[in-house]
Design an enzyme around this catalytic site. Structure first.
Site, PDB file in Angstrom:
ATOM      1  N   PHE A 164      33.817  52.766  32.382  1.00 16.82           N
ATOM      2  CA  PHE A 164      33.384  53.555  31.235  1.00 16.82           C
ATOM      3  C   PHE A 164      33.090  54.974  31.703  1.00 16.82           C
ATOM      4  CE2 PHE A 164      30.479  55.188  28.016  1.00 16.82           C
ATOM      5  CZ  PHE A 164      31.249  54.964  26.891  1.00 16.82           C
ATOM      6  N   ASP A 219      27.289  47.514  36.155  1.00 11.80           N
ATOM      7  CA  ASP A 219      27.006  47.930  34.784  1.00 11.80           C
ATOM      8  C   ASP A 219      27.302  46.727  33.889  1.00 11.80           C
ATOM      9  OD1 ASP A 219      27.249  48.807  32.144  1.00 11.80           O
ATOM     10  OD2 ASP A 219      28.061  50.760  32.709  1.00 11.80           O
ATOM     11  N   TYR A 222      22.178  48.001  22.839  1.00 11.31           N
ATOM     12  CA  TYR A 222      22.640  48.072  21.444  1.00 11.31           C
ATOM     13  C   TYR A 222      23.958  47.353  21.176  1.00 11.31           C
ATOM     14  CZ  TYR A 222      25.039  52.294  23.261  1.00 11.31           C
ATOM     15  OH  TYR A 222      25.781  53.174  23.997  1.00 11.31           O
ATOM     16  N   LYS A 223      24.494  46.691  22.179  1.00 12.07           N
ATOM     17  CA  LYS A 223      25.730  45.937  21.972  1.00 12.07           C
ATOM     18  C   LYS A 223      25.375  44.469  21.719  1.00 12.07           C
ATOM     19  CE  LYS A 223      28.236  49.225  24.912  1.00 12.07           C
ATOM     20  NZ  LYS A 223      29.137  49.837  23.934  1.00 12.07           N
ATOM     21  N   ARG A 274      40.215  47.603  19.546  1.00 12.31           N
ATOM     22  CA  ARG A 274      39.304  46.617  20.149  1.00 12.31           C
ATOM     23  C   ARG A 274      38.746  45.676  19.087  1.00 12.31           C
ATOM     24  NH1 ARG A 274      34.648  49.132  23.816  1.00 12.31           N
ATOM     25  NH2 ARG A 274      33.939  49.840  21.761  1.00 12.31           N
TER      26      ARG A 274
END
Lengths: 410, 410
Positions: free
Chosen positions: B124, B195, B220-221, B369
């Protein structure tokens, strides 16, 4: 001075209508808005809306649909109006400590030949800790040099890269002359970084008129953004193109959603952002800031100075012989929006006050702090607060075991 | 495969009751919980309580009375149970980017003779940007070396200080073998930083069993903490005494409320904290994490793999000849909780899907996605989503001007 004199001031107070815009508990006199601002009446409904209608219903599409992505800049520009910023100079995100790290690192990079960060020993500790940590990390021989306020002028030499001061001291409420110190720093070729944690929303601040370089500040004190609200950072426009931020996160990238492999800084203050913006916290902070934008900072300052002077006068009149020393400056130009009293039994006295509904706070080793928030604090409350303090001193009810017990957070 | 086959799976799904613990909009099939998790039903009431009863009524006393000060550790330990942490190894605060900066700097300090940070170009971007920024800041010649996943093993040499990888790739969903790569890093004398943004709450993670050194991740995922929720950081207990954090804020001090002039790091993972904890955001995150703790991560993984396999199968069956390529690994052991499709018209196709209530997202240059969140996603929804996609492709409704218009956030 008698209570009716103060009640009369409440009747004619032009800021009186603002009290209704806050939720305040019954039976409490809140003199700690300098530590955690009171709850704006609008906040709960706004958060319910953000949670239910934005996050819950519109989910990921809210980044565009409700323009979440613009919140750091939008709230930043609103705060900017309270601190003399131009549009596009202020961003909200991260904590004050993290923003100090960013701005201090950026400032040091703009003065590569110099190695001294100048501050004062009574600065808020996190400012000093962050500077120490950054100096250690850089390993270039930077030195955090601490001098007493009276010695600052003389200590601003051509070794100094950055003068880093908190505008209003957290313990004493002492206010630096922003324009004068900034000019002094610039005359010596140094940059000026101001911490506005105890200023923004409390005293008039004009960063651009003062010619300051960088600033940071807190969202949860006089801005009423809620516990641990995100902080802001400000950089004078003239540095935007040159400043290098040490925390190069994706939101500070020129094109975050291009997902490029290498970092290219965004234009302007956007490069001061790092990670994904904290939307719930930003929405809460905006509610607090919006109230301030409806008020006049000149009126706030006028009432604040009146309240602090009256409080100090009441302490002198009512509490003589009880061992208190007023440690905040008597001179209006040097006083922020608080009055601090030193007392060797400060800790249990403050606990006894809080138990009686008069909420200030204690700062080691011996300081009782009383903050004045003109938007929601009345004049008669000052009289009542000092009266309770007087009772506690006269009946020695502060000296009970429960008031000596140490809490995790003081 | 037909829709009734999938509806039958919903009937016997052991995780089905969890869907009621989320608020989901009517008419939406949400396949983007890997970007922003859905709203837990408990969150709005909990936030109202924190805002009104804690902040509004108890004000500053809530730091003790409602133990706000302990929230970063309490929520941290809860997340820790999802990632194989021991109690006291995980803290919540700041963003993933800032936590990467802290842990990467700490890790580099533990390998002073080495100069290479090893990662992959498809990591990322913020991970790469933060590493680049840190290397530039340290000015000690650190190099961020990027190699393709297949070449990582060979690239872990005795020059490497830290291997920094994201466990599940954000674009393709490719899953690294955490234990194997960690062992490989240690065999070469390097430290391992993971990560977990796309892993925590989605796939089983056991940091201690893998022997990892540091980790960070997102709230938040899959943890359903809300937009921009605070992130977590983890450090193996063996490093707690030695690790030096670069962001030395007051909450990472051994005695924050002693207000000392110089920094002394707290024991343990507490030194990973920096500024004042964001209470509203932490309370929201806790609601999301609590749901996960009531579920079995093994059940979640089982359903997730089943859903991603079925989705891929449906794409192959229904969308042949429409130009899609499945870019996520077919092998279960190498696949996270998403299926990504490449298509040269990926952007307008995704916009058309979203307009029809099927919410995934697009990642440049050509990736659609689709994330699978077993706690609130049903099997029949997979069929419906692919059906809508098929309609969009067959009637070419993706090729309308409004679907080509670029949004600020993709």
């Amino acid at each position: 001075m008698a209570r009716p004199d103060l009640a009369a001031l409440d009747k004619t107070d032009p800021l009186k209508p603002f009290r209704d815009r806050f939720v305040l508990p019954q039976g409490v006199i809140y003199l700690d808005g300098n530590s955690l601002g009171a709850l704006p009446r609008a906040t709960a409904a706004r958060l319910a809306q953000v949670i239910e209608a934005e996050w819950g219903r519109d989910l990921i599409t809210s980044w565009n649909k409700h323009d979440w992505i613009a919140l750091p800049a939008r709230v930043g520009d609103k705060i900017g109006r309270l601190i003399g910023a131009k549009p596009g100079e202020t961003m909200v995100g991260d904590s004050t400590s993290v923003n100090l790290f960013k701005t201090l690192a950026a400032a040091l990079r703009l003065r590569p030949g110099r190695r001294v960060i100048l501050s004062e020993p009574a600065n808020f500790p996190t400012d000093l800790y962050i500077a120490e940590g950054l100096a250690a990390l850089l390993a270039e021989g930077h030195e955090l040099r601490l001098v007493e306020p009276e010695a600052i002028d003389a200590a601003i030499t051509d070794e100094v890269a950055v003068v880093m001061l908190t505008h209003v001291n957290y313990r004493t409420g002492r206010l630096h002359d922003m324009a004068r110190v900034t000019t002094r720093a610039h005359d010596a070729g140094a940059l000026m970084l101001w911490d506005l944690c105890h200023s923004a929303g409390a005293v008039p601040v004009d960063l651009n008129r003062a010619g300051a370089d960088f600033a940071v500040g807190c969202g949860y004190k006089y801005l009423n953004g809620g516990p641990g609200a995100p902080a802001f950072l400000w950089a004078a426009e003239r540095w935007h193109g040159q400043m290098t931020m040490p925390l190069t996160g994706w939101l500070g990238h020129a094109a975050p959603f291009a997902f490029e492999t290498h970092f290219r800084p965004a234009d302007g203050i956007q490069r001061g952002l790092v990670g994904t913006p904290p939307i719930l916290s930003l929405a809460a902070l905006e509610c607090g800031v919006d109230i301030l934008l409806d008020a006049s900072i000149a009126e706030i300052r006028k009432k604040s100075l009146s309240q602090s002077a009256l409080f100090a006068q009441l302490v002198e009149e009512q509490l003589a012989g009880h061992g208190f020393t007023i440690v905040s400056p008597g001179d209006e130009a040097s006083r922020g929006s608080q009055v601090s009293l030193a007392h060797e039994q400060g800790y249990p006295i403050m606990q006894a006050l809080i138990a009686r509904g008069v909420i200030g706070d204690f700062r080691a080793p011996d300081i009782l702090r009383f903050g004045f928030t003109p938007l929601y604090l009345g004049y008669a409350e000052l009289w009542d607060a000092v009266w309770v303090l007087k009772e506690i001193m006269e009946d020695r009810s502060w000296d009970r075991p429960e008031h000596h017990a140490r809490a995790r957070v003081t």
